[in-house]
Design a protein around this motif. Structure first.
Motif, PDB file in Angstrom:
ATOM      1  N   ILE A  15       0.825  -1.265   0.096  1.00  0.00           N
ATOM      2  CA  ILE A  15       0.033   0.034   0.059  1.00  0.00           C
ATOM      3  C   ILE A  15       0.943   1.345   0.144  1.00  0.00           C
ATOM      4  CG2 ILE A  15      -1.669   1.445   1.359  1.00  0.00           C
ATOM      5  CD1 ILE A  15      -2.916  -1.178   2.220  1.00  0.00           C
ATOM      6  N   ILE A  16       1.923   1.093   0.915  1.00  0.00           N
ATOM      7  CA  ILE A  16       3.025   2.487   0.942  1.00  0.00           C
ATOM      8  C   ILE A  16       3.422   2.584  -0.433  1.00  0.00           C
ATOM      9  CG2 ILE A  16       4.828   3.220   2.013  1.00  0.00           C
ATOM     10  CD1 ILE A  16       4.048   1.855   4.554  1.00  0.00           C
ATOM     11  N   LEU A  17       3.850   1.536  -1.179  1.00  0.00           N
ATOM     12  CA  LEU A  17       4.502   1.789  -2.474  1.00  0.00           C
ATOM     13  C   LEU A  17       3.548   2.808  -3.387  1.00  0.00           C
ATOM     14  CD1 LEU A  17       6.524  -1.551  -3.055  1.00  0.00           C
ATOM     15  CD2 LEU A  17       7.268   0.658  -2.400  1.00  0.00           C
ATOM     16  N   LYS A  18       2.130   2.259  -3.355  1.00  0.00           N
ATOM     17  CA  LYS A  18       1.188   3.040  -4.114  1.00  0.00           C
ATOM     18  C   LYS A  18       1.087   4.215  -3.765  1.00  0.00           C
ATOM     19  CE  LYS A  18      -0.522  -1.922  -5.511  1.00  0.00           C
ATOM     20  NZ  LYS A  18      -1.581  -2.661  -5.714  1.00  0.00           N
ATOM     21  N   MET A  19       1.262   4.736  -2.569  1.00  0.00           N
ATOM     22  CA  MET A  19       0.879   6.095  -2.385  1.00  0.00           C
ATOM     23  C   MET A  19       1.891   6.972  -2.955  1.00  0.00           C
ATOM     24  SD  MET A  19       0.532   5.518   1.820  1.00  0.00           S
ATOM     25  CE  MET A  19       0.542   7.440   2.288  1.00  0.00           C
ATOM     26  N   THR A  20       1.216   8.115  -3.491  1.00  0.00           N
ATOM     27  CA  THR A  20       1.841   9.224  -4.042  1.00  0.00           C
ATOM     28  C   THR A  20       1.663  10.411  -3.091  1.00  0.00           C
ATOM     29  OG1 THR A  20       0.253   9.652  -5.348  1.00  0.00           O
ATOM     30  CG2 THR A  20       1.499   8.364  -6.353  1.00  0.00           C
ATOM     31  N   LYS A 160       3.230  16.634  -8.589  1.00  0.00           N
ATOM     32  CA  LYS A 160       4.019  15.523  -7.951  1.00  0.00           C
ATOM     33  C   LYS A 160       5.783  15.588  -8.454  1.00  0.00           C
ATOM     34  CE  LYS A 160       0.473  12.141  -8.059  1.00  0.00           C
ATOM     35  NZ  LYS A 160      -0.615  12.958  -8.863  1.00  0.00           N
ATOM     36  N   ILE A 161       6.765  15.314  -7.504  1.00  0.00           N
ATOM     37  CA  ILE A 161       8.004  15.388  -7.685  1.00  0.00           C
ATOM     38  C   ILE A 161       8.239  13.898  -8.471  1.00  0.00           C
ATOM     39  CG2 ILE A 161      10.321  15.260  -6.839  1.00  0.00           C
ATOM     40  CD1 ILE A 161       9.315  16.908  -4.452  1.00  0.00           C
ATOM     41  N   ILE A 162       8.817  13.952  -9.704  1.00  0.00           N
ATOM     42  CA  ILE A 162       9.211  12.896 -10.536  1.00  0.00           C
ATOM     43  C   ILE A 162      10.668  12.427 -10.281  1.00  0.00           C
ATOM     44  CG2 ILE A 162       9.447  12.071 -12.609  1.00  0.00           C
ATOM     45  CD1 ILE A 162       6.645  12.670 -11.778  1.00  0.00           C
ATOM     46  N   GLU A 198       7.418  13.262 -17.637  1.00  0.00           N
ATOM     47  CA  GLU A 198       7.581  11.735 -17.461  1.00  0.00           C
ATOM     48  C   GLU A 198       6.530  11.509 -16.169  1.00  0.00           C
ATOM     49  OE1 GLU A 198      11.643  11.281 -15.964  1.00  0.00           O
ATOM     50  OE2 GLU A 198      12.400  11.552 -17.861  1.00  0.00           O
ATOM     51  N   THR A 199       6.076  10.457 -16.114  1.00  0.00           N
ATOM     52  CA  THR A 199       5.137   9.819 -15.247  1.00  0.00           C
ATOM     53  C   THR A 199       5.525   9.475 -13.935  1.00  0.00           C
ATOM     54  OG1 THR A 199       5.044   7.704 -15.950  1.00  0.00           O
ATOM     55  CG2 THR A 199       3.636   9.230 -17.043  1.00  0.00           C
ATOM     56  N   SER A 201       5.234   6.829 -12.337  1.00  0.00           N
ATOM     57  CA  SER A 201       5.494   5.522 -12.109  1.00  0.00           C
ATOM     58  C   SER A 201       6.963   5.164 -12.695  1.00  0.00           C
ATOM     59  CB  SER A 201       4.528   4.591 -12.698  1.00  0.00           C
ATOM     60  OG  SER A 201       4.424   4.942 -14.241  1.00  0.00           O
ATOM     61  N   GLU A 202       7.438   6.096 -13.369  1.00  0.00           N
ATOM     62  CA  GLU A 202       8.515   6.054 -14.209  1.00  0.00           C
ATOM     63  C   GLU A 202      10.038   6.495 -13.192  1.00  0.00           C
ATOM     64  OE1 GLU A 202       8.396   8.015 -17.750  1.00  0.00           O
ATOM     65  OE2 GLU A 202       7.194   6.439 -18.643  1.00  0.00           O
ATOM     66  N   ARG A 203       9.603   7.034 -12.078  1.00  0.00           N
ATOM     67  CA  ARG A 203      10.621   7.730 -11.402  1.00  0.00           C
ATOM     68  C   ARG A 203      11.628   6.796 -10.539  1.00  0.00           C
ATOM     69  NH1 ARG A 203       9.069  10.757  -5.935  1.00  0.00           N
ATOM     70  NH2 ARG A 203       8.293   8.895  -4.666  1.00  0.00           N
ATOM     71  N   MET A 204      11.151   5.836 -10.165  1.00  0.00           N
ATOM     72  CA  MET A 204      12.238   4.803  -9.281  1.00  0.00           C
ATOM     73  C   MET A 204      13.020   3.970 -10.336  1.00  0.00           C
ATOM     74  SD  MET A 204      11.892   4.719  -6.133  1.00  0.00           S
ATOM     75  CE  MET A 204      10.860   5.420  -4.879  1.00  0.00           C
ATOM     76  N   GLN A 205      12.635   3.796 -11.553  1.00  0.00           N
ATOM     77  CA  GLN A 205      13.494   3.214 -12.525  1.00  0.00           C
ATOM     78  C   GLN A 205      14.549   4.449 -12.954  1.00  0.00           C
ATOM     79  OE1 GLN A 205      13.758   0.013 -13.552  1.00  0.00           O
ATOM     80  NE2 GLN A 205      15.386   0.691 -14.739  1.00  0.00           N
ATOM     81  N   LYS A 206      14.075   5.543 -13.158  1.00  0.00           N
ATOM     82  CA  LYS A 206      15.027   6.696 -13.331  1.00  0.00           C
ATOM     83  C   LYS A 206      16.082   6.807 -12.294  1.00  0.00           C
ATOM     84  CE  LYS A 206      15.460  11.411 -15.005  1.00  0.00           C
ATOM     85  NZ  LYS A 206      14.658  12.636 -15.604  1.00  0.00           N
ATOM     86  N   SER A 207      15.573   6.664 -11.032  1.00  0.00           N
ATOM     87  CA  SER A 207      16.441   6.820 -10.011  1.00  0.00           C
ATOM     88  C   SER A 207      17.725   5.616  -9.996  1.00  0.00           C
ATOM     89  CB  SER A 207      15.638   6.815  -8.837  1.00  0.00           C
ATOM     90  OG  SER A 207      16.626   6.769  -7.551  1.00  0.00           O
TER      91      SER A 207
END
Length: 586
Positions: A15-20, A160-162, A198-199, A201-207
């Protein structure tokens, strides 16, 4: 240092992972300072505020999850005043007066290439504390600079911060050469807000693909093909033994004679020891405990590989990886208890309580000893790798309330649900004397062969695994890892069967312990390679990093011994049952 631990369930974690987190304009964005450490010692980390840097009068720590604590995170609120979509230019953070001790501490940190980690909106930011400048050979110039200005570049989409990163653009570094304490240093910072399409959902992969750490490893097909060829050769070798050599043995041993006993003196090879080959080994309780814990780790390894294939296991987050591995160890303790008690009953064991306790502590005991040494040294160094007391109690409680009871439950089920040992030959009362064997049939020679061949199947892959766990690489070749894991088990089973056949052909019936040790010696070769990696392939140094590396590497090699020894024994057991079930015995 106070650190609140916030254990969460898997459901809550998802649940926490899905929180924005959505921000309003001018809303404060909290930046947490986390840890610092030598770049080439990934597992040697300290709290950021242990350095002489800008810090608030009262340090407020963030509540952490179990995975973050195991990762070595110790987040605290920083002094950076950042607001959503509000750019800043050369904002003053603080002014410090550095003493001689502070100056030396900063110089040592820069010399050791200390990097820092900040957290903003769950995104990690990395940068170096200072800068080294090496010029010339004769005369040689060695200069040390401190970065006193940081520029935060934050990308956003709507509210939202990307993504975010930190750089040192904006002002030249502060020179620490030829200065004497006390000295005044002013720290400043800038904040740039950049809109992006950028969306979220893509931010973790970019990190993960950040340029601060190396890029993702590429697939190394040559090593996979080499290992696959090795498996086919060994499999073919075993098939030759089963199809040709055993066919000749069966033809020789299954002759029809009127009085077999009168011809027993003419028998030789593995048939003549049929009355001793199923004689149970000494130290049965320890033997069964090894098989139980080895079966447990085999299931853990298979579970981790499958989870990695399903993208449910992130090897780059060592804290999350350690949490999952610990929970898997606790939950699979019933497998260890069941297999150990089952084999112990088949061997006619009577000391059930001793067997179950030995199984429970066979790995947890050495683990606790090595962890205690490593954690004590980390405490002495004031490193964030030292677990807080609350975390230690939590982990101990998980093992006492889940791991140990499941071991007992598995042991009870194994004891009550298991029948007798299904063996095709009766064991004689008086053991047969083992004849002297040639050097290539000796235990050291077979251990060298039985350990080296499985190691050679994974030697190339070990580099990439070590570079990920003990370095900065990003491992994503989980399909290749699954193939190599299958190759390792196949090679272990094949070489175990072949060595067991050679041992029985030499009329040596003491194959039980030998089959475990033969393939289990792979752990020795892994440790030798690990030592080579530490000394020649890595840039790690220092007592803290060395103790952690060799301590946990020793445990890993111990797991190799338990797991591959178990695979080796059960492969040999099925082979021995097969050949004696198909030979005529009067």
């Amino acid at each position: 240092m106070k650190c609140l631990l916030k254990p969460i369930s898997l459901f809550s974690f998802l649940i926490i992972l899905k929180m924005t987190i959505a921000y309003e304009i001018n809303e404060k964005v909290i930046l947490y300072v986390n840890k610092v450490g030598p770049y080439f010692n990934p597992h040697e980390t300290y709290h950021y505020y242990q350095l002489p840097v800008c810090r608030p009068e009262k340090i407020e720590h963030k509540s952490l999850t179990l995975g973050e604590v195991l990762e070595g995170d110790r987040m605290a609120i920083s002094m950076y005043n950042i607001s959503f979509k509000v750019p800043l230019k050369n904002e003053k953070l603080c002014s410090l007066t550095l003493s001689d001790k502070d100056l030396n501490q900063l110089k040592d940190a820069i010399e050791d290439l200390y990097y820092f980690e900040f957290i903003i909106d769950d995104l990690p930011l990395h940068g170096f504390i200072g800068h080294l400048e090496e010029k010339g050979f004769l005369p040689h110039s060695h200069k040390i600079y401190l970065w006193t200005h940081l520029t935060f570049n934050i990308m956003y989409n709507n509210n939202k911060i990307i993504s975010a990163n930190v750089s040192n653009v904006g002002s030249p570094p502060f020179s620490l050469n030829d200065v004497t304490a006390p000295i005044s240093v002013t720290h400043t910072y800038s904040v740039n807000w950049v809109e992006t399409k950028e969306t979220y959902s893509e931010r973790m992969q970019k990190s993960l693909n950040s340029s601060f750490f190396p890029k993702t490893l590429e697939i190394h097909w040559l090593s996979v093909i080499n290992s696959a060829v090795l498996v086919m050769l060994l499999t073919g070798f075993v098939i030759v033994i089963l199809a040709r050599v055993l066919r000749n043995d069966f033809a020789r041993y299954n002759v029809d004679v009127d009085d077999v006993d009168s011809l027993e003196c003419d028998e030789y090879g593995w048939k003549i020891i049929r009355g001793d080959v199923f004689r149970f080994p000494p130290c049965r309780s320890l033997f069964c405990a090894i098989l139980g814990v080895g079966s447990q780790f085999l299931s853990i390894a298979l579970g981790i590989v499958i989870m990695a294939l399903l993208d449910l296991f992130n090897v780059h987050k060592h804290g999350a990886m350690n949490t999952i591995a610990f929970l898997l160890y606790a939950l699979t303790s019933c497998i260890a208890g069941y297999v150990s008690a089952s084999m112990y009953k088949k061997m006619g064991g009577k000391l059930w309580v001793w067997n179950i306790n030995l199984t429970s502590f066979l790995f947890s005991g050495p683990f606790f000893i090595i962890w205690s040494i490593q954690n004590s040294i980390a405490w002495a160094y004031n490193s964030t790798q030292a677990l807080p007391f609350s975390t230690i109690i939590l982990l101990l409680g998980v093992w006492l309330c889940i791991g140990y009871p499941l071991s007992v439950l598995g042991g009870v089920l194994g004891k009550n649900w298991t029948g007798n040992f299904d063996i095709p030959c009766r064991t004689k009362h008086i053991p047969r004397e083992v004849p002297p064997v040639k050097w290539y049939h000796s235990a050291p020679a077979q251990c060298a062969i039985g350990g080296f061949l499985p190691f050679s199947a994974i030697s190339v892959e070990l580099y990439y695994i070590f570079a990920t766990v003990w370095g900065r690489e990003q491992y994503t070749l989980y399909g290749v890892l699954f193939i190599v894991f299958f190759i390792l088990l196949s090679v272990t089973a094949c070489i175990s069967i072949a060595l067991t056949y050679f041992q029985l052909s030499a009329e040596d019936y003491k194959w039980w312990w030998r089959s475990v040790i033969n393939a289990g010696s792979t752990g020795v070769f892994v440790f030798i390679y690990a030592s080579f990696y530490y000394l020649q392939r890595s840039n790690m140094d220092g007592l803290l990093q060395a103790v952690e590396f060799f301590g946990y590497t020793s445990l890993t090699c111990y797991v190799f011994f338990l797991t591959l020894g178990t695979v080796s024994f059960f492969s040999s057991l099925q082979f021995v049952k097969y050949i004696y079930r198909n030979v005529k015995v009067d």
